[in-house]
Scaffold this motif. Structure first.
Motif, short mmCIF file in Angstrom:
data_model
loop_
_atom_site.label_atom_id
_atom_site.label_comp_id
_atom_site.label_asym_id
_atom_site.label_seq_id
_atom_site.Cartn_x
_atom_site.Cartn_y
_atom_site.Cartn_z
N ALA A 1 0.84 -1.20 0.00
CA ALA A 1 0.00 0.00 0.00
C ALA A 1 0.87 1.25 0.00
O ALA A 1 0.52 2.26 0.60
CB ALA A 1 -0.94 0.00 1.20
N ILE A 2 2.00 1.18 -0.70
CA ILE A 2 2.94 2.29 -0.77
C ILE A 2 3.36 2.48 -2.23
O ILE A 2 3.62 1.51 -2.95
CB ILE A 2 4.18 2.03 0.11
CG1 ILE A 2 3.79 2.14 1.58
CG2 ILE A 2 5.30 3.01 -0.19
CD1 ILE A 2 3.32 3.51 2.01
N TRP A 3 3.46 3.73 -2.65
CA TRP A 3 3.88 4.07 -4.01
C TRP A 3 4.95 5.16 -3.95
O TRP A 3 5.08 5.88 -2.95
CB TRP A 3 2.68 4.56 -4.82
CG TRP A 3 1.67 3.49 -5.06
CD1 TRP A 3 1.55 2.69 -6.14
CD2 TRP A 3 0.61 3.10 -4.16
NE1 TRP A 3 0.50 1.82 -5.99
CE2 TRP A 3 -0.10 2.04 -4.78
CE3 TRP A 3 0.20 3.52 -2.89
CZ2 TRP A 3 -1.18 1.42 -4.18
CZ3 TRP A 3 -0.88 2.90 -2.28
CH2 TRP A 3 -1.56 1.86 -2.93
N ASP A 4 5.69 5.28 -5.04
CA ASP A 4 6.76 6.28 -5.11
C ASP A 4 6.71 6.97 -6.48
O ASP A 4 7.59 6.81 -7.32
CB ASP A 4 8.11 5.59 -4.91
CG ASP A 4 9.22 6.57 -4.56
OD1 ASP A 4 8.92 7.78 -4.45
OD2 ASP A 4 10.37 6.14 -4.39
N PRO A 5 5.66 7.75 -6.73
CA PRO A 5 5.46 8.32 -8.07
C PRO A 5 6.38 9.50 -8.35
O PRO A 5 6.78 10.24 -7.44
CB PRO A 5 4.00 8.77 -8.04
CG PRO A 5 3.75 9.08 -6.61
CD PRO A 5 4.56 8.12 -5.81
N VAL A 6 6.69 9.66 -9.62
CA VAL A 6 7.44 10.81 -10.11
C VAL A 6 6.70 11.36 -11.31
O VAL A 6 6.29 10.61 -12.20
CB VAL A 6 8.88 10.41 -10.52
CG1 VAL A 6 9.65 11.63 -11.01
CG2 VAL A 6 9.61 9.76 -9.35
N ILE B 1 7.32 12.97 -5.81
CA ILE B 1 6.29 13.19 -4.80
C ILE B 1 6.73 12.63 -3.46
O ILE B 1 6.45 13.20 -2.41
CB ILE B 1 4.95 12.54 -5.24
CG1 ILE B 1 4.48 13.14 -6.57
CG2 ILE B 1 3.87 12.71 -4.18
CD1 ILE B 1 4.27 14.63 -6.52
N GLY B 2 7.46 11.55 -3.49
CA GLY B 2 7.93 10.91 -2.27
C GLY B 2 7.18 9.62 -1.99
O GLY B 2 6.02 9.46 -2.37
N ARG B 3 7.82 8.71 -1.31
CA ARG B 3 7.23 7.40 -1.02
C ARG B 3 6.08 7.58 -0.02
O ARG B 3 6.22 8.22 1.02
CB ARG B 3 8.30 6.48 -0.43
CG ARG B 3 7.90 5.02 -0.39
CD ARG B 3 9.11 4.15 -0.13
NE ARG B 3 8.76 2.75 -0.17
CZ ARG B 3 9.03 1.88 0.79
NH1 ARG B 3 9.67 2.27 1.88
NH2 ARG B 3 8.69 0.61 0.67
N GLY B 4 4.93 7.01 -0.35
CA GLY B 4 3.78 7.13 0.54
C GLY B 4 2.51 6.65 -0.12
O GLY B 4 2.54 5.79 -1.01
N ARG B 5 1.38 7.21 0.29
CA ARG B 5 0.08 6.83 -0.25
C ARG B 5 -0.86 8.04 -0.21
O ARG B 5 -0.62 9.00 0.53
CB ARG B 5 -0.53 5.67 0.54
CG ARG B 5 -0.69 5.95 2.02
CD ARG B 5 -1.10 4.68 2.77
NE ARG B 5 -1.09 4.87 4.21
CZ ARG B 5 -2.12 5.31 4.92
NH1 ARG B 5 -3.26 5.62 4.31
NH2 ARG B 5 -2.03 5.43 6.23
#
Length: 623
Positions: A301-306, A317-321
């Motif tokens: 349940a964690i993403w690290d979008p750019v 954006i940084g690792r999170g949700r």
């Protein structure tokens, strides 16, 4: 692993994912066109959509399940008359105003869906039935409705339940998605075009954060979470509600989940101050993106979008949700455009959720978000709103164990005034079942009489019944176009049924009076009049949606909590749960309300709900 996501019209068309209960994703020919309504191409694409989708949102035949409706042109218009003006109570203006779509007859409609960490309860389904009645009325009046409903499949409650049950995020959310769609089908609710999941739209949410930052409305804390700067958005908290900014004190979380249960102080003042990060700039600022916390978050349940910004630069954006509010702004923009015609939800979603949607969407898009907001009232158990937090909720199958009960609940909601509170009681459900029996009996008797034919059924000449039916049908159409005045519409429905009942009684009395007297001629039934009644019932049912067979749920897995159905179909409740129920009843008899509430909470934690019955034993059902 990090990834680059350039949110443009072309990438939308390539990556669009709309979940659909009967077919995993909407066909590519639809997603390509619909994604021309992306942030960058909103105005250019709308005319194309209108041309290609003009006849796709139509009501299926009333005898079939709504969720089996196809998305082709065989679902022809149900109204050959010119478009009738629909007037709705708009929460934005706080008055009843005519609905004026941006590109009539096309109506874009976004509705808040469930948080799939548990089964939805009958209070939730009042909202989904309200959406359905609204959509059916629009279709009846000749409009084309493009409806999107989100699925929240990541939030704090989902993560906590995954940890408690030691299951993956995917396993838990897909389980309750399936139950949700089973219940939609059981209630004969016309499906939306798509049900986009939050987890499939991380890129779009990341892009929205970047757009808000560009416009000076979003910032990242030192911890890594992203927040919306409320003080920089003029009019925040005043569009759908009238809040005193001083009431928004630190001490409550903005994430309430898809049920929309808002926080309140002991005095009842609603708040939306988010304590997720003590380093945020303003106590009223709400969370857009929650930075990864190893003591709470899960790897699934964690993403690290750019996001790729102007000039090809990558913006991390940084690792999170995502925070809860963000997904609806991102999905409505992706599938329906910057500005939509209709947005619907429960009245408890006005603040904080819908106010936050407005702030996010208008802050990112620099355009009005929604022109008409529709909010339905609560379902109450006794004097309390039904909610999972109160432990007084009932699932659809728990509250309505038979097909007649399910149809009765649909009629109970469909015949109510959607903005008023609705009391769910055995008496109310019983009255709805009685009304349905009368409607079913009338339809069956008319059908039987018309199918027999014969010389004794004279259909020649003008019919007084037919003229009365036309009058009631006109009253019905006026009612549904006046802020969904379904109680008035129900009155017209039963006035038509009464016409048929009186006709059968007239002929039956004449036959009884003539019994044994060959000189007396029994008058024939007014076949022309009964035919007009039958057609009117079918036409009204395009809105009510009550004449259908409730599908059975197959392959339903039992939860491993000791609860099973016996051979007689009666739920077997574990002894420890029944012990708590007995203790709660004793506490209530002793007027120890605090202990009774505590025991009810324990029962809810074990997966059961308790419904008090005046003068009888409490009803225990699976949640």
């Amino acid at each position: 692993m990090k990834y680059i996501s350039a949110i443009t019209a072309l990438s939308f068309a390539a990556s669009s994912q709309l979940y659909h209960p009967s077919n995993a994703f909407v066909p590519a020919k639809y997603t390509t066109n619909l994604n021309q309504l992306s942030h960058q191409a909103n105005n250019e694409g709308r005319d194309t959509i209108l041309t290609s989708r003009r006849h796709e949102r139509r009501i299926p035949p009333s005898t079939s399940s709504a969720l089996s409706a196809s998305d082709d042109e065989s679902n022809s218009s149900t109204s050959s008359t010119p478009l009738r003006q629909l007037t709705m109570f708009n929460s934005l203006t706080r008055t009843k105003t005519p609905l004026v779509p941006l590109a009539s007859p096309y109506v874009s409609m976004y509705t808040c869906g469930p948080t799939v960490y548990d089964s939805a309860h009958v209070g939730n389904f009042r909202a989904f039935l309200t959406y359905d009645i609204l959509k059916r009325v629009l279709l009846y009046l000749g409009y084309d409705v493009d409806h999107i409903c989100n699925l929240t499949d990541v939030d704090d409650k989902i993560i906590k339940r995954c940890d408690r049950e030691n299951v993956s995020l995917l396993e838990l959310t897909r389980k309750f998605e399936s139950k949700f769609f089973d219940d939609l089908e059981a209630l004969n609710i016309i499906k939306a075009r798509g049900y986009p999941r939050a987890t499939d739209h991380i890129d779009e949410m990341a892009q929205l954060i970047v757009d808000l930052e560009r416009n000076g409305l979003a910032y990242q804390s030192e911890e890594g979470s992203w927040y919306f700067s409320v003080s920089k958005k003029e009019g925040y908290g005043t569009r759908l509600v009238q809040l005193d900014p001083e009431q928004l004190k630190k001490g409550a979380s903005s994430e309430t989940g898809g049920g929309g249960a808002q926080r309140a102080t002991a005095g009842g003042d609603v708040m939306d101050a988010d304590e997720y990060d003590a380093e945020k700039e303003g106590v009223r600022d709400f969370c857009l993106w929650k930075a990864y916390k190893p003591e709470f978050d899960r790897d699934d349940a964690i993403w690290d979008p750019v996001v790729e910004v102007e000039g090809g630069e990558a913006r991390e954006i940084g690792r999170g949700r995502p925070g809860w509010h963000l997904e609806c702004s991102a999905m409505s923009r992706k599938y329906l455009g910057d500005t939509i015609d209709l947005h619907a939800g429960g009245v408890d979603l006005k603040f904080p959720h819908h106010e936050n949607e407005i702030a996010q969407s208008e802050g990112a898009n620099c355009a009005p978000f929604c022109n008409c907001w529709v909010h339905n009232g609560f379902v109450n158990i006794g004097d309390e709103k039904m909610s999972k937090s109160k432990g007084n909720f009932l699932t659809l199958r728990g509250a309505c164990p038979t097909s007649d009960d399910v149809r009765a609940y649909r009629y109970l909601v469909a015949s109510s005034q959607y903005r008023n509170p609705l009391s769910f009681t055995d008496a109310a459900l019983g009255a709805a079942k009685g009304a349905l029996k009368r409607l079913d009996r009338a339809k069956a008797t008319i059908g039987d009489a018309l199918s027999k034919g014969g010389d004794d059924l004279d259909s020649t000449g003008e019919s007084d019944i037919g003229a009365a039916v036309e009058k009631e049908l006109a009253n019905f159409e006026v009612a549904i176009a006046d802020d969904l005045s379904m109680p008035r519409a129900s009155a017209s429905l039963f006035s038509i049924v009464k016409l048929a009942e009186k006709e059968f009684k007239r002929v039956a009395k004449a036959a009884k009076d003539a019994d044994g007297n060959e000189s007396d001629v029994v008058p024939p039934l007014d076949l022309a009049g009964l035919t007009s009644v039958q057609k009117a019932l079918d036409k009204m049912d395009q809105v009510f949606g009550i004449y259908y067979d409730v599908p059975k749920v197959k392959g339903e897995e039992s939860d491993d909590d000791g609860a099973n159905e016996g051979e007689d179909g009666v739920l077997s409740v574990p002894k420890d749960v029944m012990d708590l129920v007995g203790q709660r009843s004793a506490a209530k008899d002793a007027k120890d309300w605090e202990l009774a509430d505590s025991l009810r909470s324990k029962i809810t934690e074990l997966g059961f709900s308790v419904k008090d019955v005046k003068g009888g034993d409490p009803i225990v059902s699976k949640v």
